[in-house]
Scaffold this motif. Sequence first.
Motif, mmCIF file in Angstrom:
data_model
loop_
_atom_site.group_PDB
_atom_site.id
_atom_site.type_symbol
_atom_site.label_atom_id
_atom_site.label_comp_id
_atom_site.label_asym_id
_atom_site.label_seq_id
_atom_site.Cartn_x
_atom_site.Cartn_y
_atom_site.Cartn_z
ATOM 1 N N LEU A 80 22.555 -41.616 6.545
ATOM 2 C CA LEU A 80 23.679 -41.095 7.309
ATOM 3 C C LEU A 80 23.467 -41.035 8.814
ATOM 4 C CD1 LEU A 80 24.703 -38.137 4.948
ATOM 5 C CD2 LEU A 80 25.502 -40.518 4.925
ATOM 6 N N ILE A 81 22.277 -41.303 9.289
ATOM 7 C CA ILE A 81 22.024 -41.249 10.730
ATOM 8 C C ILE A 81 21.406 -42.561 11.184
ATOM 9 C CG2 ILE A 81 21.735 -38.746 10.723
ATOM 10 C CD1 ILE A 81 18.752 -39.136 10.850
ATOM 11 N N THR A 82 21.376 -42.766 12.468
ATOM 12 C CA THR A 82 20.832 -43.998 13.037
ATOM 13 C C THR A 82 19.301 -43.993 12.966
ATOM 14 O OG1 THR A 82 20.733 -43.039 15.260
ATOM 15 C CG2 THR A 82 22.783 -44.141 14.612
ATOM 16 N N PRO A 83 18.674 -45.178 13.004
ATOM 17 C CA PRO A 83 17.204 -45.236 12.967
ATOM 18 C C PRO A 83 16.526 -44.442 14.078
ATOM 19 C CG PRO A 83 18.124 -47.398 12.527
ATOM 20 C CD PRO A 83 19.279 -46.517 12.925
ATOM 21 N N ALA A 84 17.118 -44.432 15.274
ATOM 22 C CA ALA A 84 16.512 -43.685 16.378
ATOM 23 C C ALA A 84 16.506 -42.186 16.089
ATOM 24 C CB ALA A 84 17.265 -43.973 17.676
ATOM 25 N N ARG A 85 17.615 -41.679 15.603
ATOM 26 C CA ARG A 85 17.669 -40.263 15.253
ATOM 27 C C ARG A 85 16.762 -39.953 14.066
ATOM 28 N NH1 ARG A 85 24.071 -38.514 15.813
ATOM 29 N NH2 ARG A 85 24.223 -38.858 18.080
ATOM 30 N N ARG A 86 16.638 -40.922 13.159
ATOM 31 C CA ARG A 86 15.752 -40.707 12.013
ATOM 32 C C ARG A 86 14.319 -40.485 12.469
ATOM 33 N NH1 ARG A 86 15.810 -45.731 8.823
ATOM 34 N NH2 ARG A 86 18.011 -45.140 8.604
ATOM 35 N N PRO A 130 18.210 -33.579 -0.101
ATOM 36 C CA PRO A 130 19.427 -33.740 0.732
ATOM 37 C C PRO A 130 19.121 -34.155 2.171
ATOM 38 C CG PRO A 130 19.598 -31.770 -0.607
ATOM 39 C CD PRO A 130 18.200 -32.249 -0.748
ATOM 40 N N ALA A 131 18.093 -33.538 2.758
ATOM 41 C CA ALA A 131 17.727 -33.905 4.125
ATOM 42 C C ALA A 131 17.186 -35.329 4.186
ATOM 43 C CB ALA A 131 16.695 -32.925 4.678
ATOM 44 N N ALA A 191 10.931 -43.713 1.186
ATOM 45 C CA ALA A 191 11.312 -44.340 -0.079
ATOM 46 C C ALA A 191 12.795 -44.689 -0.102
ATOM 47 C CB ALA A 191 10.968 -43.411 -1.246
ATOM 48 N N LEU A 192 13.636 -43.770 0.331
ATOM 49 C CA LEU A 192 15.078 -44.022 0.349
ATOM 50 C C LEU A 192 15.454 -45.064 1.399
ATOM 51 C CD1 LEU A 192 16.364 -40.340 -0.010
ATOM 52 C CD2 LEU A 192 16.371 -42.117 -1.768
ATOM 53 N N GLY A 193 14.712 -45.085 2.489
ATOM 54 C CA GLY A 193 15.007 -46.049 3.535
ATOM 55 C C GLY A 193 14.742 -47.484 3.124
ATOM 56 N N ASN A 194 13.923 -47.716 2.106
ATOM 57 C CA ASN A 194 13.603 -49.062 1.643
ATOM 58 C C ASN A 194 14.513 -49.537 0.520
ATOM 59 O OD1 ASN A 194 11.422 -49.510 3.406
ATOM 60 N ND2 ASN A 194 10.035 -48.351 2.079
#
Length: 288
Positions: free
Chosen positions: A101-107, A93-94, A179-182
Motif C-alpha cells: 500500500l505504500i511506495t518503496p521509498a516510504r517502505r 497488517p503493518a 516475504a510479502l514484497g516478493n
Amino acid sequence: MSVLSAKVRLRRRAWFALWAAPLPIWFALFFMGPMLLLIAMSFWSVQNYRLTPDFSLSAWSYVLSLDFLWSTFWRSYGLSLISAALVSLLAFPASYAMAFLITPARRLTFLGLALAPFFTSYLVRIYSLQVFLGEGGVLPQLFHSVGLSGASLLNSYTALFLGHATLTLPVVLVLQTLALGNVDRTEMSAAVNLGARPQHVLRHIILPAARPGLSLGVLFAFLLSYAEFVSATYLGGGVFQTLPILLTDLIRGGQQWPRAAVVSLLMMAALMLTSLVTVAWAYRQKGN
C-alpha cells in the motif's frame, strides 16, 4: 594443453575453497565446538564447588527426576509458541500495508523505524516497560480512568507477552514485509481481473507465495522468546518458572554447570526439532 587446463581447474577449486572455508570454520568454532563441550559437560561432576571432568550420569538423573521439569518445559514452549503466533498476527497488517500500500521509498523509511528499537539496549526497554506496567504506571492509570482495574500489570502473562513482543516484533515485521514484497504481482492482478475478492487473493495467492518468509518470522519469534530470560525475570517477576530461569537457579545452587548443561541440551533439542518441522512445512510443495 591438458596439463594447463588441469592447473586452471585446480586453481579455481582452491579459490572457491578459500571463499567457502569461513563457513565450515565458523560452524565448527561457534556451533559444533560449543555443542560438543556442552554434551561432555553434562557428564561431568561438581566436587567442592569445582567443575571436574568426569563421566557420570548424576546430572542427567537429577534433572530428569525433577517433578517440575516437564511442566516448566511445556510452560516455556507454550508461552513462546503463543507469543510467536500473536506477534506474527499483530505484525501482519503493518507488513501488508508496507508491502502493498505504500511506495518503496516510504517502505524503507518504515522499515528503518521498525529497526530503531535495536539502537537501544533491550534491558533498557524492559525497564521502561516496568514504568508503563507497574502500579501507578501509564497503562494502569489509563485503565482506571475508563473504569477498569488499575492494578499493576507486572508479574502477569500480559507483561511477559509485551516483553516478548518488544524483542521479536521488529524482526517479524521486517521478515514479513520482505516475504510479502516478493509476491508476484502478476498473479495478483490476474486474479483481480478475473473477479477474485481481496480475501480470496490473500488466501490463495499471497499467503501461499509468502509462506516461507511468514513461517520463518514465526520461527524467529519463537526462538527468541524461548530462550528469553530478561522479560521472565523483570516483567514476570520469576512467578512463571521458565527454562532460562531454571538454568540460572541450577547454576546458583552450587555451581551445578552439568545440570545446567542437561537443561540446555533439552532446550536445544526442542528448538532444533521445531526448526526442522517449521522449515519443512514452509518449503513444502504447493498442494502437498
